[in-house]
Design a protein around this motif. Structure first.
Motif, mmCIF file in Angstrom:
data_model
loop_
_atom_site.group_PDB
_atom_site.id
_atom_site.type_symbol
_atom_site.label_atom_id
_atom_site.label_comp_id
_atom_site.label_asym_id
_atom_site.label_seq_id
_atom_site.Cartn_x
_atom_site.Cartn_y
_atom_site.Cartn_z
ATOM 1 N N LYS A 187 14.993 39.457 0.542
ATOM 2 C CA LYS A 187 15.216 38.157 -0.087
ATOM 3 C C LYS A 187 16.053 37.203 0.761
ATOM 4 O O LYS A 187 16.216 36.050 0.397
ATOM 5 N N ASP A 188 16.543 37.673 1.890
ATOM 6 C CA ASP A 188 17.343 36.832 2.780
ATOM 7 C C ASP A 188 16.403 36.083 3.727
ATOM 8 O O ASP A 188 15.910 36.641 4.706
ATOM 9 N N SER A 189 16.155 34.788 3.444
ATOM 10 C CA SER A 189 15.192 34.011 4.232
ATOM 11 C C SER A 189 15.645 33.769 5.665
ATOM 12 O O SER A 189 14.844 33.355 6.504
ATOM 13 N N GLU A 190 16.919 34.002 5.954
ATOM 14 C CA GLU A 190 17.398 33.891 7.326
ATOM 15 C C GLU A 190 16.951 35.089 8.174
ATOM 16 O O GLU A 190 16.894 35.011 9.389
ATOM 17 N N ARG A 191 16.631 36.197 7.498
ATOM 18 C CA ARG A 191 16.257 37.425 8.209
ATOM 19 C C ARG A 191 14.802 37.822 7.999
ATOM 20 O O ARG A 191 14.227 38.528 8.832
ATOM 21 N N THR A 192 14.216 37.376 6.893
ATOM 22 C CA THR A 192 12.879 37.840 6.544
ATOM 23 C C THR A 192 12.046 36.696 5.983
ATOM 24 O O THR A 192 12.521 35.905 5.172
ATOM 25 N N THR A 193 10.812 36.625 6.416
ATOM 26 C CA THR A 193 9.849 35.709 5.812
ATOM 27 C C THR A 193 8.493 36.383 5.826
ATOM 28 O O THR A 193 8.232 37.268 6.649
ATOM 29 N N PHE A 194 7.645 35.985 4.922
ATOM 30 C CA PHE A 194 6.293 36.529 4.829
ATOM 31 C C PHE A 194 5.340 35.460 5.327
ATOM 32 O O PHE A 194 5.387 34.321 4.862
ATOM 33 N N THR A 251 -4.447 33.358 -1.805
ATOM 34 C CA THR A 251 -3.209 32.985 -1.118
ATOM 35 C C THR A 251 -2.243 32.325 -2.083
ATOM 36 O O THR A 251 -1.039 32.608 -2.068
ATOM 37 N N GLU A 252 -2.758 31.464 -2.941
ATOM 38 C CA GLU A 252 -1.893 30.813 -3.931
ATOM 39 C C GLU A 252 -1.286 31.844 -4.879
ATOM 40 O O GLU A 252 -0.104 31.779 -5.209
ATOM 41 N N ARG A 253 -2.068 32.811 -5.311
ATOM 42 C CA ARG A 253 -1.538 33.877 -6.166
ATOM 43 C C ARG A 253 -0.436 34.648 -5.440
ATOM 44 O O ARG A 253 0.603 34.969 -6.017
ATOM 45 N N LEU A 254 -0.667 34.931 -4.157
ATOM 46 C CA LEU A 254 0.317 35.651 -3.359
ATOM 47 C C LEU A 254 1.607 34.847 -3.208
ATOM 48 O O LEU A 254 2.704 35.375 -3.412
ATOM 49 N N VAL A 255 1.481 33.564 -2.871
ATOM 50 C CA VAL A 255 2.665 32.720 -2.696
ATOM 51 C C VAL A 255 3.466 32.647 -3.996
ATOM 52 O O VAL A 255 4.702 32.748 -3.978
ATOM 53 N N GLN A 256 2.782 32.505 -5.111
ATOM 54 C CA GLN A 256 3.472 32.449 -6.407
ATOM 55 C C GLN A 256 4.194 33.770 -6.708
ATOM 56 O O GLN A 256 5.325 33.767 -7.199
ATOM 57 N N GLU A 257 3.548 34.879 -6.409
ATOM 58 C CA GLU A 257 4.172 36.187 -6.644
ATOM 59 C C GLU A 257 5.383 36.384 -5.739
ATOM 60 O O GLU A 257 6.426 36.865 -6.176
ATOM 61 N N LEU A 258 5.250 36.002 -4.479
ATOM 62 C CA LEU A 258 6.388 36.106 -3.565
ATOM 63 C C LEU A 258 7.535 35.210 -4.011
ATOM 64 O O LEU A 258 8.704 35.590 -3.919
ATOM 65 N N PHE A 259 7.208 34.016 -4.516
ATOM 66 C CA PHE A 259 8.226 33.113 -5.040
ATOM 67 C C PHE A 259 8.959 33.766 -6.209
ATOM 68 O O PHE A 259 10.192 33.734 -6.286
ATOM 69 N N THR A 260 8.206 34.398 -7.088
ATOM 70 C CA THR A 260 8.797 35.099 -8.238
ATOM 71 C C THR A 260 9.740 36.208 -7.774
ATOM 72 O O THR A 260 10.782 36.436 -8.382
ATOM 73 N N LEU A 261 9.371 36.867 -6.698
ATOM 74 C CA LEU A 261 10.199 37.956 -6.150
ATOM 75 C C LEU A 261 11.299 37.443 -5.226
ATOM 76 O O LEU A 261 12.037 38.236 -4.644
#
Length: 109
Positions: free
Chosen positions: A2-9, A23-33
């Motif tokens: 969850k640290d955006s300075e160290r990790t991004t998808f 992709t939209e479903r994935l982005v929304q799920e990642l946002f939720t997480l």
């Protein structure tokens, strides 16, 4: 994670309906997480300015054939069903196109 300075998808999509939808479903799920996913790669785009379409298609076909051969070598017909689907000029949307596509998958065409 969850640290955006160290990790991004990095999401990778192609410019077609189902891929954009997934992709939209994935982005929304990642946002939720609370997982950063600000990067999206849109892959397999054809250059609209490309004038020599035939050479582009020949090169892509040769590249694909190399990978089809690799898939056939990795997954023997005695153990796997490999379905080769040709590129279509239109998206598969609607019942008629879906039936036609399904018939091609099952060999009923």
């Amino acid at each position: 994670m969850k640290d955006s300075e160290r990790t991004t998808f990095v999401c990778v999509a192609i410019a077609e309906f189902l891929s954009v939808y997934e992709t939209e479903r994935l982005v929304q799920e990642l946002f939720t997480l609370e997982i950063d996913s600000r990067n999206i790669v849109v892959n397999q785009l054809l250059d609209p300015e490309e004038t020599d379409k035939l050479s582009l298609l020949k090169a892509r076909s040769a590249m694909q054939q190399k990978y089809v051969t690799q898939i056939e070598d990795l997954y023997p017909r005695s153990e796997f069903h490999i379905c080769k689907v040709p590129v279509r000029s239109e998206e598969i949307r609607g019942l008629d196109l879906l039936k036609s596509f399904a018939a091609g998958l099952t060999g009923e065409q």
